[in-house]
Design a protein around this motif. Structure first.
Motif, short mmCIF file in Angstrom:
data_model
loop_
_atom_site.label_atom_id
_atom_site.label_comp_id
_atom_site.label_asym_id
_atom_site.label_seq_id
_atom_site.Cartn_x
_atom_site.Cartn_y
_atom_site.Cartn_z
N LYS A 251 0.86 -1.17 0.00
CA LYS A 251 0.00 0.00 0.00
C LYS A 251 0.90 1.23 0.00
CE LYS A 251 -4.51 0.59 1.19
NZ LYS A 251 -5.61 -0.37 1.23
N VAL A 253 1.38 5.49 0.50
CA VAL A 253 0.83 6.76 0.99
C VAL A 253 1.77 7.86 0.54
CG1 VAL A 253 -0.46 5.86 2.97
CG2 VAL A 253 1.95 6.40 3.23
N ILE A 258 2.84 10.21 6.95
CA ILE A 258 1.52 9.53 6.91
C ILE A 258 1.71 8.04 7.19
CG2 ILE A 258 -0.46 8.95 5.43
CD1 ILE A 258 -0.09 11.72 4.13
N ALA A 259 2.76 7.45 6.62
CA ALA A 259 3.03 6.03 6.85
C ALA A 259 3.22 5.80 8.36
CB ALA A 259 4.27 5.60 6.08
N GLN A 261 2.16 7.65 10.85
CA GLN A 261 0.89 7.86 11.56
C GLN A 261 0.00 6.64 11.45
OE1 GLN A 261 -0.19 11.47 9.53
NE2 GLN A 261 0.26 12.75 11.32
N ARG A 262 -0.06 6.04 10.25
CA ARG A 262 -0.93 4.86 10.06
C ARG A 262 -0.45 3.69 10.91
NH1 ARG A 262 -3.36 4.88 4.20
NH2 ARG A 262 -4.12 7.02 4.30
N SER A 265 -1.04 4.33 14.50
CA SER A 265 -2.46 4.30 14.80
C SER A 265 -2.93 2.86 15.03
CB SER A 265 -3.22 4.94 13.64
OG SER A 265 -4.59 4.82 13.86
N VAL A 266 -2.52 1.96 14.13
CA VAL A 266 -2.95 0.56 14.23
C VAL A 266 -2.32 -0.11 15.46
CG1 VAL A 266 -2.80 -1.69 13.11
CG2 VAL A 266 -3.41 0.34 11.78
N LYS A 283 -3.39 8.37 21.42
CA LYS A 283 -2.65 8.46 20.16
C LYS A 283 -2.43 9.94 19.86
CE LYS A 283 -5.50 5.41 17.94
NZ LYS A 283 -5.94 4.79 16.68
#
Ligand code: CTP
Ligand code: MG
Length: 553
Positions: A251, A253, A258-259, A261-262, A265-266, A283
């Motif tokens: 995937k 981004v 952003i990578a 953050q993702r 986040s998970v 978070k």
């Protein structure tokens, strides 16, 4: 071994002394052949990470027989090391010799059968042990390793019973520094979070950074964690052989941020939903450096998990090097940090305060300015670097020597008594309005912009690590530094004949004498002699009154 005592923990020093005696007694090896090489930061990290993976954390009943517990667990393999501590309950940290023992123990561990609640079946290395039958005899007393600093009253009395300010600083360092057990627990907490992140990224490593490993950590300090996914990329690079290139479909981004953050986040969700003992998960993904903050109850640590934070890892290693070079560095940093915390110069709440990291860099800068310098500049450490030390991160040159043995010890023999007083005097009179501090060059430079305090980031050189500090906070620092320099000069450097009176470092840590300045209240300055008198009066406090000059941390 005197110097070594500050750098290594007591267990390591004891082991080294025993080895030394053994070898001298047997006459098998001359002293010169004993390996006195100092370990690199990566070696220390790798060793401790590996140790943590062979370790489990067991919640035990408070009345337990240590012997029986060890015997019971030994059926899964040899136990190399263990200790107990108390937090929300009694915990045993058990280090096995082999990784297979962990699998064997987990194999024998069952999923709890709960009446009202339903367990989320994530199998971690945090276990609960219960007794099948109540103990039929009083078990021997277990020794709990303390994970917090000595109470302030006790510290003050230790300081007052020292012989001079140098000894006071060394005592403070000894009492406040991370213990062997606390360090093990920090690496174990990282390793447990690595198991969680490993559910998505099997090759990831969660490493501690910041004060947990930079040699300046104080018992009770936060645990900064770095989720390292880079090894995954390196492995992939190595496999690019033959006539084809093969890569994963992934995937995409639009930015690294952003990578990060993702991913955070998970993993933050996983920690929150499935992580045993992980509570108050926040978070904070829009920060300059995105992070997941949580409290790890079984270990008692407040944790900040970040990713893609390689430069911070590098500055941690740089501080580790400075802290390992000369015992005066740590002693002075511990003294200054403690002084700053006492007077509210630093705070556990984010805001316009000077941070511990910035203060440490200020101490390093001051030590670079001594004649002869006590620590080298970053550029000098870069000159000593070899090929493997070369590191360019996000376009920034983060190269410096990793082998401590290549750095020539200083010829400076100044005492800590002198250094502490001069530190306060130096920064009490520093032209902060004109100059920035640069530890790469060991020189002050014209400020590129109008921040109150400008300390150049050693790697991202266009950044100021103390950009958050406002003029009021800097003024408080300066006025307290002046008063402290002056107080040390007035007092002389030794204990008073009446040892119950606070003197030296203890007097500096006593907040009440300088409370007006520390609260930032503008006061009318009386004649110097009156101020001295009232200051000294306020210091005439018996150390046993238990008055608490420190804030909570
Ligand atoms: N760091 C950095 N630049 C900053 C702030 C922090 O490079 N502007 C890095 C430093 O290596 C620092 C680490 O991030 O040691 C962790 O930051 P922080 O937790 O704020 O400081 P600590 O040194 O861990 O001190 P404390 O005991 O106050 O947590
Ligand atoms: Mg920290």
């Amino acid at each position: 071994l005197r110097v070594a005592e500050l750098r290594f923990n007591s267990t390591e020093v004891a082991a080294a002394s025993a080895l030394l005696r053994e070898r001298q007694a047997s006459g098998s090896e001359p002293d010169a052949e004993i390996d006195t090489r100092k370990k690199t930061f990566s070696e220390v990290l790798a060793e401790r990470q590996e140790q943590a993976q062979r370790t489990v954390l067991i919640n035990c009943p408070s009345k337990i027989s240590e012997k029986k517990l060890l015997k019971y667990l030994s059926s899964h393999g040899t136990i190399k090391n263990h200790f107990f501590y108390e937090t929300h309950g009694v915990y045993a940290v058990i280090e096995f010799s082999g990784l297979d023992s962990i699998a064997s123990l987990q194999e024998a561990t069952s999923i709890p059968q709960l009446e009202d609640d339903c367990p989320i079946p994530f199998k971690s290395r945090i276990l609960t042990l219960t007794l099948k039958n109540p103990p039929n005899q009083a078990s021997e007393k277990i020794h709990f390793h303390k994970q917090t600093t000595v109470p302030v009253g006790e510290l003050m009395s230790i300081l007052c019973n020292s012989d001079n300010v140098s000894d006071q600083l060394q005592m403070l360092t000894e009492k406040y520094q991370l213990t062997e057990e606390n360090t093990r627990l920090r690496f174990l907490a990282c390793s447990l979070i690595q198991d969680i992140a490993g559910a998505y990224f099997p090759d990831c490593i969660v490493k501690p950074f910041g004060s947990s490993v930079n040699t300046f950590g104080k018992l009770g300090c936060d645990l900064d964690m770095f989720l390292d996914l880079d090894d995954i990329r390196k492995n992939a690079a190595r496999r690019k052989t033959g006539p084809f290139n093969i890569e994963y479909q992934m995937k995409r981004v639009s930015s690294q941020r952003i990578a990060t953050q993702r991913i955070l986040s998970v993993i933050g969700e996983f920690i929150d939903n499935f992580g045993p003992g992980c509570v108050s998960v926040q978070k904070i993904l829009n920060a300059r450096c995105p992070l997941v903050r949580f409290s790890h109850q079984p270990s008692g640590f407040q944790c900040d998990l970040t990713a893609n934070n390689r430069i911070a890892m590098r500055s941690t290693e740089l501080l580790y090097i400075y802290g390992s070079l000369d015992p005066r560095v740590r002693a002075l940093v511990f003294g200054v940090r403690c002084w700053a915390r006492t007077h509210g110069i630093t705070s556990s709440i984010p805001g316009p305060w000077i941070t511990n990291f910035a203060l440490t860099v200020m101490v390093l800068f001051f030590l670079q300015k001594r004649q002869p310098p006590i620590v080298p500049t970053l550029d000098q450490l870069k000159e000593l670097a070899d090929m493997e030390d070369k590191q360019i991160i996000e376009g920034y040159d983060c190269t410096f020597v990793s082998n401590l043995n290549k750095i020539k010890p200083t010829e400076n023999t100044e005492t800590l008594d002198l250094l502490l007083g001069d530190f306060f005097e130096y920064f009490g009179n520093f032209a902060f309005n004109k100059y920035s501090l640069n530890i790469r060059k060991g020189k002050e430079q014209n400020k590129p912009e109008a921040s109150a305090l400008y300390i150049q980031n050693p790697f991202e050189q266009s950044l100021n690590i103390s950009k958050n500090v406002n003029a009021t906070q800097l003024e408080r620092f300066v006025s307290l530094a002046r008063e402290s320099a002056w107080l040390l000069q007035q007092e002389g450097k030794g204990p008073s004949s009446n040892r119950s009176q606070l003197w030296g470092l203890a007097a500096l840590l006593q907040a009440s004498g300088m409370s007006n300045a520390s609260k930032g209240i503008k006061r009318k300055r009386g004649p110097a002699s009156e101020r001295i008198k009232s200051l000294l009066d306020s210091l005439k406090i018996n150390t046993n009154t238990g008055k608490r000059p420190f804030g909570t941390q």
